[in-house]
Design an enzyme around this catalytic site. Structure first.
Site, mmCIF file in Angstrom:
data_model
loop_
_atom_site.group_PDB
_atom_site.id
_atom_site.type_symbol
_atom_site.label_atom_id
_atom_site.label_comp_id
_atom_site.label_asym_id
_atom_site.label_seq_id
_atom_site.Cartn_x
_atom_site.Cartn_y
_atom_site.Cartn_z
ATOM 1 N N HIS A 18 70.438 25.341 67.048
ATOM 2 C CA HIS A 18 68.990 25.331 66.761
ATOM 3 C C HIS A 18 68.212 24.605 67.857
ATOM 4 O O HIS A 18 67.193 23.984 67.598
ATOM 5 C CB HIS A 18 68.697 24.742 65.374
ATOM 6 C CG HIS A 18 69.034 25.694 64.269
ATOM 7 N ND1 HIS A 18 68.179 26.696 63.858
ATOM 8 C CD2 HIS A 18 70.156 25.827 63.520
ATOM 9 C CE1 HIS A 18 68.753 27.401 62.892
ATOM 10 N NE2 HIS A 18 69.960 26.891 62.665
ATOM 11 N N SER A 50 78.084 54.662 62.721
ATOM 12 C CA SER A 50 78.774 53.383 62.541
ATOM 13 C C SER A 50 80.102 53.615 61.848
ATOM 14 O O SER A 50 80.149 54.172 60.742
ATOM 15 C CB SER A 50 77.911 52.445 61.687
ATOM 16 O OG SER A 50 78.729 51.429 61.143
ATOM 17 N N GLY A 106 77.784 34.248 61.146
ATOM 18 C CA GLY A 106 77.320 33.236 62.093
ATOM 19 C C GLY A 106 77.920 33.393 63.474
ATOM 20 O O GLY A 106 77.882 32.471 64.285
ATOM 21 N N LEU A 107 78.486 34.573 63.765
ATOM 22 C CA LEU A 107 79.129 34.793 65.061
ATOM 23 C C LEU A 107 78.320 35.743 65.935
ATOM 24 O O LEU A 107 78.811 36.272 66.916
ATOM 25 C CB LEU A 107 80.549 35.343 64.849
ATOM 26 C CG LEU A 107 81.444 34.455 63.987
ATOM 27 C CD1 LEU A 107 82.806 35.107 63.774
ATOM 28 C CD2 LEU A 107 81.614 33.075 64.619
ATOM 29 N N GLU A 142 65.510 42.140 67.972
ATOM 30 C CA GLU A 142 65.804 41.491 66.691
ATOM 31 C C GLU A 142 64.503 41.003 66.038
ATOM 32 O O GLU A 142 64.336 41.103 64.829
ATOM 33 C CB GLU A 142 66.795 40.339 66.889
ATOM 34 C CG GLU A 142 67.198 39.695 65.584
ATOM 35 C CD GLU A 142 68.548 39.000 65.616
ATOM 36 O OE1 GLU A 142 69.248 39.070 66.646
ATOM 37 O OE2 GLU A 142 68.900 38.387 64.595
ATOM 38 N N ASP A 154 72.133 33.992 71.954
ATOM 39 C CA ASP A 154 73.159 34.970 71.582
ATOM 40 C C ASP A 154 73.230 36.152 72.550
ATOM 41 O O ASP A 154 74.322 36.502 73.024
ATOM 42 C CB ASP A 154 72.947 35.440 70.137
ATOM 43 C CG ASP A 154 73.079 34.284 69.156
ATOM 44 O OD1 ASP A 154 73.592 33.219 69.550
ATOM 45 O OD2 ASP A 154 72.659 34.436 67.996
ATOM 46 N N TYR A 203 65.625 30.341 58.344
ATOM 47 C CA TYR A 203 65.589 30.221 59.808
ATOM 48 C C TYR A 203 64.153 30.088 60.316
ATOM 49 O O TYR A 203 63.831 29.166 61.082
ATOM 50 C CB TYR A 203 66.263 31.441 60.438
ATOM 51 C CG TYR A 203 66.459 31.348 61.942
ATOM 52 C CD1 TYR A 203 67.640 30.866 62.491
ATOM 53 C CD2 TYR A 203 65.447 31.748 62.817
ATOM 54 C CE1 TYR A 203 67.824 30.787 63.866
ATOM 55 C CE2 TYR A 203 65.617 31.673 64.189
ATOM 56 C CZ TYR A 203 66.807 31.191 64.707
ATOM 57 O OH TYR A 203 66.972 31.115 66.074
HETATM 58 C C1 GLA Z 1 71.091 32.167 65.480
HETATM 59 C C2 GLA Z 1 70.011 32.613 66.461
HETATM 60 C C3 GLA Z 1 70.121 31.847 67.768
HETATM 61 C C4 GLA Z 1 70.189 30.325 67.524
HETATM 62 C C5 GLA Z 1 71.221 29.998 66.457
HETATM 63 C C6 GLA Z 1 71.217 28.547 66.084
HETATM 64 O O1 GLA Z 1 72.351 32.527 65.974
HETATM 65 O O2 GLA Z 1 70.114 33.986 66.737
HETATM 66 O O3 GLA Z 1 69.038 32.163 68.618
HETATM 67 O O4 GLA Z 1 68.929 29.823 67.197
HETATM 68 O O5 GLA Z 1 71.027 30.758 65.283
HETATM 69 O O6 GLA Z 1 71.605 27.761 67.157
#
Ligand code: GLA
Length: 381
Positions: A18, A50, A106-107, A142, A154, A203
């Site tokens: 974050h 897909s 979370g990946l 996104e 990311d 978020y």
């Molecule tokens: C998600 C978001 C990233 C980043 C992380 C937290 O993965 O896509 O941009 O903010 O959360 O670090």
């Protein structure tokens, strides 16, 4: 017609959570989970099937949907439209997308999706974007597709990741350099099984709360301050307690990225004790100050340390998802066995331990390749 096949990896973030959307430091690693897009150029239509969801997205070459879009199709449409706006020739694409990334874990499945699709569409039209432009386009896709105001980390790691390295990225200046991963450590990810959907999570709320905190810094960057300086600025401005906590996390987290890099690069070999401390502090700060952890992630972190991991913390946006751990090479199977057994006993949920290999960022692979062939999964009991 020419066949194209591109792969874009998922990532773990070692530390710097974050921090990206306030121009801070991050330290992600591209890992051998990801998405593979294969297909051929086509005259008029972008058609992508897909393998995971067994459905198909159809778009005009400018990204205009033909029919209703499934959830993942919104990302594809966003990428296609933004590429069209950047001047990509109107060349269609007929292909499939396969994934080995657990979705919502979370990946960064979303960046693997936007980057793999973006690169495939670029290839089909012989169109090229510099890495950071492609990353910003994926980030924007996104934003427009699902309204998540995510940062740049990311897509950048999905593009610029390098085998055997983490990427130290300053999201404010876009300066970056590779940090070698010590061969005596392996990365093991544990998926809590609690799914997050960033668009429905806090978020955006966290980001807004942090903005209030950043406003008291008078233009200074959080990565250039000490925690006591940020707290003094917050007090002087009468900042509310929530925004003060969000700010404290981000300022301290930037410093932890520097400490983690120093610990990884220590001349005498990685400083395991310091890595353990940095990861632990990061997790506690995300739990208490940024409030994005969950009881399952907290438990997994504790179980990982008890099971012998060198370092463990939640990774990614939070509100569910996964933890990242560093484990001494050779001990990974034992740590996976201990954590998966303890987790199911304590929660009645299963966790999957992924013993990850770091990989290069997105690029061409053999036509016909499947991402699934690269994955090394150690399933829970
Ligand atoms: C998600 C978001 C990233 C980043 C992380 C937290 O993965 O896509 O941009 O903010 O959360 O670090």
């Amino acid at each position: 017609m020419t066949a194209y096949a591109v792969f874009a990896p998922a990532r773990v973030n070692l530390v710097g959570e974050h921090t990206d959307y306030s121009g801070g430091l991050v330290l992600p690693v591209a890992v051998d989970l990801g998405m593979t897009v294969t297909g051929r150029s086509d005259e008029r239509t972008i058609r992508l099937r897909s393998l995971a969801f067994d459905d198909t997205v159809e778009l005009g070459c400018d990204g205009t949907p033909r029919g209703t879009l499934p959830g993942w199709g919104r990302y594809v449409a966003g990428v296609a439209r933004l590429l069209h706006e950047r001047g990509r020739r109107p060349v269609g694409f007929d292909g499939t997308i396969g994934s080995t990334v657990p979705i919502g874990a979370g990946l960064s499945s979303s960046a693997a999706l936007t980057v793999s699709v973006g690169l495939a569409l670029c290839r089909a039209a012989d169109f090229d974007l510099p890495p950071f432009e492609l990353a910003r386009l994926a980030q924007e896709a996104e934003h427009v597709a699902v309204g998540v105001p995510c940062g740049l980390m990311d897509p950048v790691i999905a593009i610029l990741g390098r085998r055997g390295h983490a990427l130290l990225l300053d999201c404010g200046t876009e300066e970056h350099r590779l940090v070698p991963l010590p061969p005596e450590l392996v990365i093991v990810v544990f998926d809590s099984g609690v799914r997050h959907a960033l668009e429905h999570s806090g978020y955006a709320a966290r980001r807004a709360e942090l903005e209030r905190g950043l406003a008291v810094l008078g233009g200074r960057r959080p990565s250039s301050l000490r925690v006591d300086e940020a707290e003094a600025a917050a007090r002087a401005a009468g900042l509310d307690a929530v925004a003060t906590r969000r700010l404290r996390h981000v300022v301290a987290e930037n410093e932890r990225v520097r400490r983690c890099v120093a610990a990884l690069e220590a001349l005498e070999g990685p400083d395991l004790a310091e890595l353990g401390t940095v990861f632990r502090e990061s997790h506690e700060s995300l739990r208490d100050d940024f409030e994005v952890s969950t009881p399952e992630l907290d438990l997994l972190v504790d179980l990982a340390y008890e099971g012998g991991a060198v370092a463990a913390r939640m990774t990614g946006g939070g509100f569910g998802g996964s933890i990242v751990t560093l484990v001494e090479a050779g001990r990974a199977p034992a740590v996976v066995a201990a954590v998966t057994a303890d987790y199911v006993a304590r929660t009645r949920r299963r966790t999957t331990g992924y013993i990850c290999t770091s990989v290069d960022g997105a690029g061409d692979v053999e036509p016909g390749a499947r991402a699934a062939e690269t994955v090394n999964v150690a399933p829970g009991p």
